[in-house]
Design an enzyme around this catalytic site. Structure first.
Site, mmCIF file in Angstrom:
data_model
loop_
_atom_site.group_PDB
_atom_site.id
_atom_site.type_symbol
_atom_site.label_atom_id
_atom_site.label_comp_id
_atom_site.label_asym_id
_atom_site.label_seq_id
_atom_site.Cartn_x
_atom_site.Cartn_y
_atom_site.Cartn_z
ATOM 1 N N GLU A 26 0.821 -1.213 0.000
ATOM 2 C CA GLU A 26 0.000 0.000 0.000
ATOM 3 C C GLU A 26 0.856 1.265 0.000
ATOM 4 O OE1 GLU A 26 -4.042 -0.396 2.308
ATOM 5 O OE2 GLU A 26 -2.394 -1.146 3.561
ATOM 6 N N TYR A 33 -11.825 28.509 2.851
ATOM 7 C CA TYR A 33 -11.743 27.073 2.591
ATOM 8 C C TYR A 33 -10.743 26.730 1.508
ATOM 9 C CZ TYR A 33 -15.652 28.473 -0.463
ATOM 10 O OH TYR A 33 -16.458 29.116 -1.339
ATOM 11 N N VAL A 59 -6.043 5.755 8.663
ATOM 12 C CA VAL A 59 -6.900 6.901 8.361
ATOM 13 C C VAL A 59 -7.187 7.690 9.639
ATOM 14 C CG1 VAL A 59 -7.929 5.982 6.254
ATOM 15 C CG2 VAL A 59 -9.014 5.498 8.452
ATOM 16 N N GLU A 60 -7.172 7.040 10.784
ATOM 17 C CA GLU A 60 -7.376 7.727 12.060
ATOM 18 C C GLU A 60 -6.289 8.781 12.287
ATOM 19 O OE1 GLU A 60 -9.275 3.639 12.575
ATOM 20 O OE2 GLU A 60 -7.498 4.436 11.582
ATOM 21 N N LYS A 63 -11.222 6.108 2.352
ATOM 22 C CA LYS A 63 -10.214 5.391 1.581
ATOM 23 C C LYS A 63 -10.967 4.419 0.666
ATOM 24 C CE LYS A 63 -5.931 2.825 2.170
ATOM 25 N NZ LYS A 63 -5.119 2.064 3.115
#
Length: 120
Positions: free
Chosen positions: A22, A54, A73-74, A99
Site C-alpha cells: 500500500e 476554505y 486513516v485515524e 479510503k
C-alpha cells in the site's frame, strides 16, 4: 444555531496503509470537512478575511497529505483536525477520511471524527 463551512470530497493522493504494497504508490483519499465559522460576520463584511478561507484550508491539507506517509486513516483525521483548529482558529471541526476500495467488496471505508466545541 452553529454556522458551518463545508468541503466535500477533497481528493488527494497520499501514501497510506498498513501493508508494504500500500505504501509503494500513492493512493486516493477523500476528505470531507465541516468547520464551525461565523457566516453572519463574513456576510456583513463580504470579505474573505472575515471567515475561514476554505481554499487556503484545502491547499494546506493537500500539502500535508501529499507529503505524509501514515498507516491509519485515524492518524490522518486527527492531524487534519489539529491543522484546522490550530492553524485556522476553528473552534470545532468534523473530519471524515475516506479510503475508497481499501477493502474488497466495499465502495468505501474510513473514519469520521469531531474535535472542539461548536459555539452558539
Amino acid at each position: 444555531m452553529v454556522d458551518t463551512l463545508f468541503v466535500r470530497e477533497l481528493k488527494v493522493q497520499t501514501r497510506i496503509g498498513i501493508y508494504d504494497w500500500e505504501r509503494e504508490v500513492p493512493q486516493t483519499v477523500l476528505i470531507d470537512l465541516e468547520i464551525a465559522a461565523d457566516a453572519a460576520r463574513a456576510a456583513r463584511t463580504d470579505k474573505v478575511e472575515a471567515t475561514i478561507n476554505y481554499q487556503t484550508v484545502c491547499d494546506r491539507l493537500v500539502d500535508y497529505l501529499e507529503g505524509a506517509e501514515t498507516e491509519l486513516v485515524e492518524t490522518v483525521a486527527e492531524e487534519i483536525a489539529r491543522i484546522v483548529r490550530e492553524e485556522f482558529g476553528a473552534p470545532w471541526v468534523r473530519v471524515a477520511v475516506h479510503k475508497p476500495a481499501a477493502v474488497r467488496g466495499t465502495r468505501d471505508v474510513g473514519v469520521r471524527i469531531e474535535r472542539g466545541q461548536a459555539t452558539k
